[in-house]
Design an enzyme around this catalytic site. Structure first.
Site, PDB file in Angstrom:
ATOM      1  CD  GLU A 126      -2.675  -1.190   2.587  1.00  9.19           C
ATOM      2  OE1 GLU A 126      -2.493  -0.298   3.455  1.00  9.19           O
ATOM      3  OE2 GLU A 126      -3.538  -2.073   2.671  1.00  9.19           O
ATOM      4  CB  SER A 131       9.835  -2.768   4.202  1.00  8.49           C
ATOM      5  OG  SER A 131      10.626  -2.634   3.044  1.00  8.49           O
ATOM      6  N   GLY A 345      31.323   2.787 -23.595  1.00  4.10           N
ATOM      7  CA  GLY A 345      30.309   3.808 -23.904  1.00  4.10           C
ATOM      8  C   GLY A 345      29.073   3.219 -24.572  1.00  4.10           C
ATOM      9  CD  GLU A 368       7.819 -12.147  -5.448  1.00  4.85           C
ATOM     10  OE1 GLU A 368       8.083 -13.175  -4.834  1.00  4.85           O
ATOM     11  OE2 GLU A 368       7.302 -12.135  -6.589  1.00  4.85           O
TER      12      GLU A 368
HETATM   13  N1  COS Z   1       5.593 -18.448   7.232  1.00  5.59           N
HETATM   14  C1  COS Z   1       4.657 -18.546   8.206  1.00  5.59           C
HETATM   15  N2  COS Z   1       4.503 -17.608   9.172  1.00  5.59           N
HETATM   16  C2  COS Z   1       5.322 -16.545   9.135  1.00  5.59           C
HETATM   17  C3  COS Z   1       6.320 -16.367   8.141  1.00  5.59           C
HETATM   18  C4  COS Z   1       6.428 -17.389   7.167  1.00  5.59           C
HETATM   19  N3  COS Z   1       7.339 -17.332   6.177  1.00  5.59           N
HETATM   20  N4  COS Z   1       6.951 -15.207   8.387  1.00  5.59           N
HETATM   21  C5  COS Z   1       6.410 -14.666   9.481  1.00  5.59           C
HETATM   22  N5  COS Z   1       5.409 -15.468   9.938  1.00  5.59           N
HETATM   23  C6  COS Z   1       4.573 -15.297  11.117  1.00  5.59           C
HETATM   24  C7  COS Z   1       5.435 -15.179  12.361  1.00  5.59           C
HETATM   25  O1  COS Z   1       5.778 -16.467  12.861  1.00  5.59           O
HETATM   26  C8  COS Z   1       4.524 -14.417  13.293  1.00  5.59           C
HETATM   27  O2  COS Z   1       3.583 -15.328  13.832  1.00  5.59           O
HETATM   28  P1  COS Z   1       3.094 -15.219  15.386  1.00  5.59           P
HETATM   29  O3  COS Z   1       2.474 -13.854  15.516  1.00  5.59           O
HETATM   30  O4  COS Z   1       2.122 -16.337  15.535  1.00  5.59           O
HETATM   31  O5  COS Z   1       4.332 -15.364  16.204  1.00  5.59           O
HETATM   32  C9  COS Z   1       3.776 -13.481  12.368  1.00  5.59           C
HETATM   33  O6  COS Z   1       3.875 -14.063  11.056  1.00  5.59           O
HETATM   34  C10 COS Z   1       4.383 -12.096  12.345  1.00  5.59           C
HETATM   35  O7  COS Z   1       5.747 -12.242  11.967  1.00  5.59           O
HETATM   36  P2  COS Z   1       6.853 -11.164  12.332  1.00  5.59           P
HETATM   37  O8  COS Z   1       6.703 -10.772  13.773  1.00  5.59           O
HETATM   38  O9  COS Z   1       8.164 -11.680  11.866  1.00  5.59           O
HETATM   39  O10 COS Z   1       6.343  -9.925  11.449  1.00  5.59           O
HETATM   40  P3  COS Z   1       6.989  -8.497  11.232  1.00  5.59           P
HETATM   41  O11 COS Z   1       5.901  -7.497  11.241  1.00  5.59           O
HETATM   42  O12 COS Z   1       8.167  -8.314  12.134  1.00  5.59           O
HETATM   43  O13 COS Z   1       7.475  -8.540   9.678  1.00  5.59           O
HETATM   44  C11 COS Z   1       8.871  -8.935   7.813  1.00  5.59           C
HETATM   45  C12 COS Z   1       8.332  -9.386   9.198  1.00  5.59           C
HETATM   46  C13 COS Z   1       9.626  -7.632   7.846  1.00  5.59           C
HETATM   47  C14 COS Z   1       9.807 -10.074   7.428  1.00  5.59           C
HETATM   48  C15 COS Z   1       7.681  -8.844   6.829  1.00  5.59           C
HETATM   49  O14 COS Z   1       6.884  -7.700   7.109  1.00  5.59           O
HETATM   50  C16 COS Z   1       8.128  -8.791   5.386  1.00  5.59           C
HETATM   51  O15 COS Z   1       8.440  -9.820   4.801  1.00  5.59           O
HETATM   52  N6  COS Z   1       8.129  -7.594   4.784  1.00  5.59           N
HETATM   53  C17 COS Z   1       8.417  -7.435   3.376  1.00  5.59           C
HETATM   54  C18 COS Z   1       7.138  -7.498   2.627  1.00  5.59           C
HETATM   55  C19 COS Z   1       7.394  -7.781   1.181  1.00  5.59           C
HETATM   56  O16 COS Z   1       8.151  -8.661   0.806  1.00  5.59           O
HETATM   57  N7  COS Z   1       6.706  -7.031   0.349  1.00  5.59           N
HETATM   58  C20 COS Z   1       6.746  -7.234  -1.036  1.00  5.59           C
HETATM   59  C21 COS Z   1       5.368  -7.113  -1.515  1.00  5.59           C
HETATM   60  S1  COS Z   1       4.967  -8.189  -2.766  1.00  5.59           S
HETATM   61  S2  COS Z   1       5.935  -7.691  -4.326  1.00  5.59           S
END
Ligand code: COS
Length: 386
Positions: A126, A131, A345, A368
């Site tokens: 959004e 991230s 170039g 991603e």
């Molecule tokens: N598979 C299953 N569960 C997952 C997981 C995975 N690969 N990754 C995270 N989770 C779960 C965690 O275990 C956690 O579960 P609980 O609440 O039950 O403990 C929950 O999801 C939240 O995870 P976390 O606390 O790690 O979330 P964060 O908000 O800290 O975010 C990141 C983690 C930064 C890694 C995530 O927001 C991310 O990947 N951001 C990038 C987004 C992206 O790639 N965007 C591109 C868009 S598409 S082109």
């Protein structure tokens, strides 16, 4: 899930031939017109490319992730816009339904996704949540048997082609546990598209905003039927998708290296081919070695994914997928930079393909999950280990 090796080799050979004979000759057309021609999309359907990852039971080809990565690598030996047409159906658009959808949702959507009759996009990002995916603000409010969805999704690949979106919205309150994944048909009242994004590269790849203004979606369209599970679905989809993107980086690096070697063999300076100079050879050698290392990393990680009973939910695999995405996409950035350098170039001129590919591959380090997000996933996982 995998197909037998003999059938797979036939498919891979057909894709290689399709890339060389149909796609490479159309690269300039795509660059000039910012569009993949309809007859090429039709050929992609006939080759089964939209359904590479969908099980045969739903009309797809049913490749393992390792096999999918091998095919993705072949498809990425040409302008990345071609792969983008089929990319969301193979990966981030379909996989949420496949991994977590109900039996009814799989039966309803997957066969049309596999055939390419339904293009499906992934709508997570959004304007204020990139991230930090857990902070999305598109909201879903329950109204009888439906939800009313409102908000804006940004940079949505294939939105203009999409018949449906797997879309994450906040239904249950703050944080990641408040997010629900829906299948949202594109034609619903209140859903509209923004103007096409003007991008640095990857011409022919279609992205734009998706606006939702009280879009009425049946609760039955919640992926898996249970609200509040959408963040985990999205994370699993992305873990798997990151290996696919890593494979694309390898394919494009292969192509850029090929272009660079050809130029180094043909271009003469100081009375000899520039490729006979050791400083040019050093650049070629670094690219070749990094490409081999990256390819081995993608394929071995995909093999481990296929062998893991947890698949995309396996935190160790998720960490390794992030390693592959980070290493391979950074690798292709270096290979593209050396490619331009070897061309001198001329490498800055758009008559040569390396100029275009240099711009095209820049996106791989962003979508991603940026390289920095991959570092966070890897670092967090290591710090959790006992
Ligand atoms: N598979 C299953 N569960 C997952 C997981 C995975 N690969 N990754 C995270 N989770 C779960 C965690 O275990 C956690 O579960 P609980 O609440 O039950 O403990 C929950 O999801 C939240 O995870 P976390 O606390 O790690 O979330 P964060 O908000 O800290 O975010 C990141 C983690 C930064 C890694 C995530 O927001 C991310 O990947 N951001 C990038 C987004 C992206 O790639 N965007 C591109 C868009 S598409 S082109």
């Amino acid at each position: 899930m995998a197909i037998d090796q003999e059938t797979f080799q036939l498919l891979k050979t057909s894709v290689q031939r399709f890339v060389q004979e149909r796609l490479v000759p159309a690269e300039d057309h795509v660059e000039e017109h910012d569009e993949v021609p309809a007859d090429i999309v039709q050929d992609m359907k006939e080759l089964g490319l939209f359904g590479l990852s969908i099980p045969e039971a739903f009309g797809g080809i049913g490749l393992s992730l390792e096999q999918e990565c091998e095919v993705a690598c072949e498809l990425a030996k040409t302008a990345l816009a071609f792969r983008s047409v089929v990319g969301t159906n193979i990966g981030i658009g379909s996989q949420g339904i496949l991994m977590d959808g109900t039996a009814q949702q799989k039966a309803e959507f997957l066969p049309r996704i596999a055939s390419g009759d339904l293009i499906v996009s992934f709508a997570l990002t959004e304007p204020n949540a990139g991230s930090d995916a857990a902070s999305i603000s598109t909201k879903g409010v329950r109204d009888g048997d439906d939800y009313l969805l409102s908000g804006t999704k940004r940079f949505i690949t294939n939105a203009t082609r999409a018949g449906a979106f797997t879309l994450m919205a906040r239904t249950e309150g703050a944080g990641s546990a408040g997010i629900t994944a829906f299948v949202v048909p594109a034609g619903l009242p209140g859903l509209s598209l923004g103007k096409p994004d003007r991008k640095m590269g990857q011409r022919g790849t279609k992205t734009c905003d998706v606006h939702l203004d009280n879009v009425r979606v049946p609760a039955a369209n919640i992926i898996g039927g249970v609200p509040g599970k959408g963040f985990k679905t999205a994370m699993k989809v992305l873990s798997r998708g990151r290996l696919h993107v890593a494979a694309l980086a390898c394919g494009m690096a292969h192509r850029i290296l090929q272009e660079s070697v050809a130029y180094a063999q043909e271009r003469k300076q100081f009375g000899q081919r520039i490729g006979d100079f050791q400083l040019v050879q050093a650049m070629l050698a670094d690219s070749q070695a990094e490409l081999l290392a990256a390819t081995a990393l993608v394929l071995s990680t995909a093999r481990r994914y296929d062998a893991s009973p947890l698949g995309a939910s396996d935190p160790e695999i998720g960490m390794q997928a992030s390693c592959a995405k980070m290493f391979c996409t950074e690798m292709v950035g270096r290979v593209a930079d050396r490619g331009v350098q070897i061309h001198g170039g001329s490498g800055y001129m758009n008559d040569y393909k390396v100029e275009r590919f240099y711009r095209d591959v820049r996106l791989l380090r962003l979508y991603e999950g940026t390289t920095q997000i991959q570092q966070l996933v890897i670092g967090k996982h290591l710090m959790k280990a006992s």
